[in-house]
Design a protein around this motif. Sequence first.
Motif, PDB file in Angstrom:
ATOM      1  N   ALA A  25       7.473   1.931   2.881  1.00 33.51           N
ATOM      2  CA  ALA A  25       7.354   0.603   2.268  1.00 33.51           C
ATOM      3  C   ALA A  25       8.574  -0.251   2.613  1.00 33.51           C
ATOM      4  N   VAL A  26       9.757   0.350   2.520  1.00 32.45           N
ATOM      5  CA  VAL A  26      11.002  -0.359   2.873  1.00 32.45           C
ATOM      6  C   VAL A  26      10.944  -0.820   4.332  1.00 32.45           C
ATOM      7  N   GLN A  27      10.488   0.064   5.220  1.00 29.69           N
ATOM      8  CA  GLN A  27      10.407  -0.287   6.650  1.00 29.69           C
ATOM      9  C   GLN A  27       9.470  -1.475   6.877  1.00 29.69           C
ATOM     10  N   LYS A  31       0.832  -1.212   0.000  1.00 31.66           N
ATOM     11  CA  LYS A  31       0.000   0.000   0.000  1.00 31.66           C
ATOM     12  C   LYS A  31       0.865   1.260   0.000  1.00 31.66           C
ATOM     13  N   TYR A  32       1.920   1.231   0.832  1.00 35.09           N
ATOM     14  CA  TYR A  32       2.842   2.382   0.877  1.00 35.09           C
ATOM     15  C   TYR A  32       3.502   2.581  -0.489  1.00 35.09           C
ATOM     16  N   PHE A  33       3.873   1.459  -1.135  1.00 33.75           N
ATOM     17  CA  PHE A  33       4.531   1.531  -2.448  1.00 33.75           C
ATOM     18  C   PHE A  33       3.601   2.181  -3.470  1.00 33.75           C
ATOM     19  N   GLN A  34       2.336   1.751  -3.472  1.00 31.13           N
ATOM     20  CA  GLN A  34       1.362   2.306  -4.417  1.00 31.13           C
ATOM     21  C   GLN A  34       1.114   3.791  -4.152  1.00 31.13           C
ATOM     22  N   ALA A  35       1.305   4.197  -2.884  1.00 29.33           N
ATOM     23  CA  ALA A  35       1.120   5.621  -2.522  1.00 29.33           C
ATOM     24  C   ALA A  35       2.409   6.433  -2.704  1.00 29.33           C
ATOM     25  N   ASN A  36       3.417   5.786  -3.315  1.00 29.26           N
ATOM     26  CA  ASN A  36       4.731   6.433  -3.575  1.00 29.26           C
ATOM     27  C   ASN A  36       5.498   6.782  -2.303  1.00 29.26           C
ATOM     28  N   ASP A  37       5.128   6.166  -1.162  1.00 31.25           N
ATOM     29  CA  ASP A  37       5.875   6.387   0.083  1.00 31.25           C
ATOM     30  C   ASP A  37       6.869   5.225   0.244  1.00 31.25           C
TER      31      ASP A  37
END
Length: 850
Positions: A23-25, A13-19
Amino acid sequence: MEDPIQLKEEGNKYFQANDYEKAVQSYTQAMKLNKDKALQAVLYRNRAACFLKKEEYAKAASDASRAIDINTSDIKALYRRSQALERLGKLDQAFKDAQKCATIEPHNKNFQETLRRLGANIQEKLRIQFSTDSRVQKMFEILLDENSEKEKREKAANNLIVLGREEAGAERIFQNNGVSLLLQLIETKNAELILAAVRTLSGMCTGHKARATAILHYLGIDNICMWMSVDNEEISLAVCNLLQTITDCLLGQGKEEHHGKEEAVVLDTKKDLRMITTCLLEMLVSKKVSGQGRDRALNLLNKNIPRKDLKDHDNSRTIFVIDNGLKKILKVVGQIPEMPDCLPLTENTQLTASVLLNKLYDDLRCDPERDNYRVICEDYIKSKIDPQNMDKTLHAIQIVSGVLQGPFDLGNKLLGMKGVMEMMVALCGSEREIDQLVAVEALIHASTKLSRATFIISNGVTLLKEIYKKTKNEKIKIRALVTSDKTILYSVASALVNCTNSYDTKELVPELVQLAKFSKQHVPEEHPKDKKDFVVKRVKRLLKAGVVSALACMVKADSAILTDQSKELIARVFLALCEDPKDRGTIVAQGGGKALIPLAVEGTEVGKIKASHALAKIAAISNPDMAFPGERVYEVVRPLVSLLNTERDGLQNYEALLGLTNFSGRSDKLRMKIVKERALPDIENYMFENHDQLRQAATECMCNLVVNKEVQERFVADGNDRLKLVVLLCGEDDEKVQVAAAGALAMLTAAQKKLCSKMTEVTTQWLEILQRLCLHDNMEVQHRGLVIAFNLISADKELAKKLVETELLEILTYLGKQEDHPKKQHVINIARDCLMRCIDYGLIKPLSQA
């Protein structure tokens, strides 16, 4: 959250939100909790995708490899590793991964396109590599052929320097026996060829620890120090820069990422660093070393030995220098230029040595370390004191003087050694001028403490008066005058103000003079000896006589002796002495920079302004590390900022801005100090000035300050015109203002992507200004304009598309198609980088596909 699958979903979800950071964490946390191999491969693969987006390509390649280790046919991991390896310049390995992807999915157009692109890039790389090999060979043939035309040799030398700065070129030179050939150039003893060879070697070492280590061992530290010892300023400085570059690599500083380079393993650099330090210490006491070379060795020790950050607990390099080289530094401090056995020195050598003594002392962490330092000094001074040998004793007294200009507290302790003060007074009674000069100098430094001054008054004043009466040596006369008596000190200061003509005078308006004569009023005429030519001659004589060191000692006097009125007079004299930029090096060398700081902080308002102005004159053109060593440099910032005031005159504003520009280019800590002193609003005001020089100086200062993150944030913040001002200044006709403003804009747009889109909104003229910069006749302005264009293109695809639809594309294409040329290669390369980024976006097609 303890479930790895949930953490994976959260990461998605973080990846799709460009965060990508979050996402890595999430993926990292999931890896720690997960025990399923198949899921672990997915997590590594997903984290690799994040690192690709974050442009951390080495980490992306590593994570993709871990996923492939678990599942060798993981097509997503293979493709991501291929992308990361391509970005790292490892085209062969990227091609193999893309080939595997195309084998698994032969009809995938994306994989086929990647294979075609990589194949073309590999061919181009090989072509460049082979052409570079032949270019390198040809350059050396021209340079080593004594019958080559001078113009051809100069061109080959310049090309070689440019090639050495590029990673591919540096590696080809290194692989093709280039270091040996460069050594041959150095051995020709032709100054131009030596400079070209040394500068090429510096480029080859930059940011590459393994190559720097290999070059150090091949050339030999003894040879490098020998080249640095020559009495040729340009060669000595170039070799010093080479050794600094090697040292930076060994310390792990100044590291640059070179695409296509494997990080070589260099086991332990401590041995090499110690070897360099030992050779530099040996240079200090060698008679074969020139004064320039000795200064270079001291500067390298000053820069690299004491810790830059006191939070770092390792001061082992300082301890090593104290144990193995403190006596050598003391020997330099104790040199007497008038003695026949004196080592070759420059006017800066002994002050630089005193600065090093101070830095080493400040770098000690505890009392036992400081006691060891003091004992070494005491033992060395005791070994020099010999009542039967006055020449030897002179060196001991000179060392005490030198230490008093370095670690002052330690100097005071050394004064308390048995017989030191008595020996100083005894030397005053000598008939030899050299004895008197050294003794009087030492007495002045000693007399700045009231307890010491009392001893001198009771034991030495009569002798000092006798010396003053009978000597014809101006250096001795001026020092003999400076005693600890308040009245005498004020009188001496007043006399020096008269000598330098540094009192305030009202400017006589010619019309008013005529009017006064008409009404038969008395008009005071300027005394012939007060005319500028006469004053300049007197100032030069005072400087030659060593007035600065005398003034510096007067400043150190106890407050009971040095009144505010005396401080003002001394500040006036200093300002007059600083008038000629050529004299400022002498003033710094004799301790003038250090002496002015307390005068700028305490005393009368006029005195503080005069001292601050003198500091600004020194700060504008001097190396801050030399003029204001250690933490002292931070104390100078406030006096400089105090001159950025509409109540001060234009010259004071201008020279304060020049000083702050010099400081802001040195370190982020200094930039932060300038920000904390609330100088930014004043600097911005001067960027609006109608006066060309003030506007230029303020813009140059801001160009250096924008490197600081806090300053960048102020540009990003809403509701201000800071960015608009910089963009408009880029469109100014004044070339120097353009250079500074374009430099600031290039750094801002590189550091903050938000400012790239903001730049297009602050003024409708932004595109026209950018195009003018990219076509500018001045290559420095043009390069900065192209960097701004590259930053805008890299920041956002939509912004890149907007630029491609304008005439800027034609400009970039024209510049990128030019033939390689060493003098404008940096401009051509950045234009090509802009075009490549547009090709990557799919906004334009490569020439072969057009």
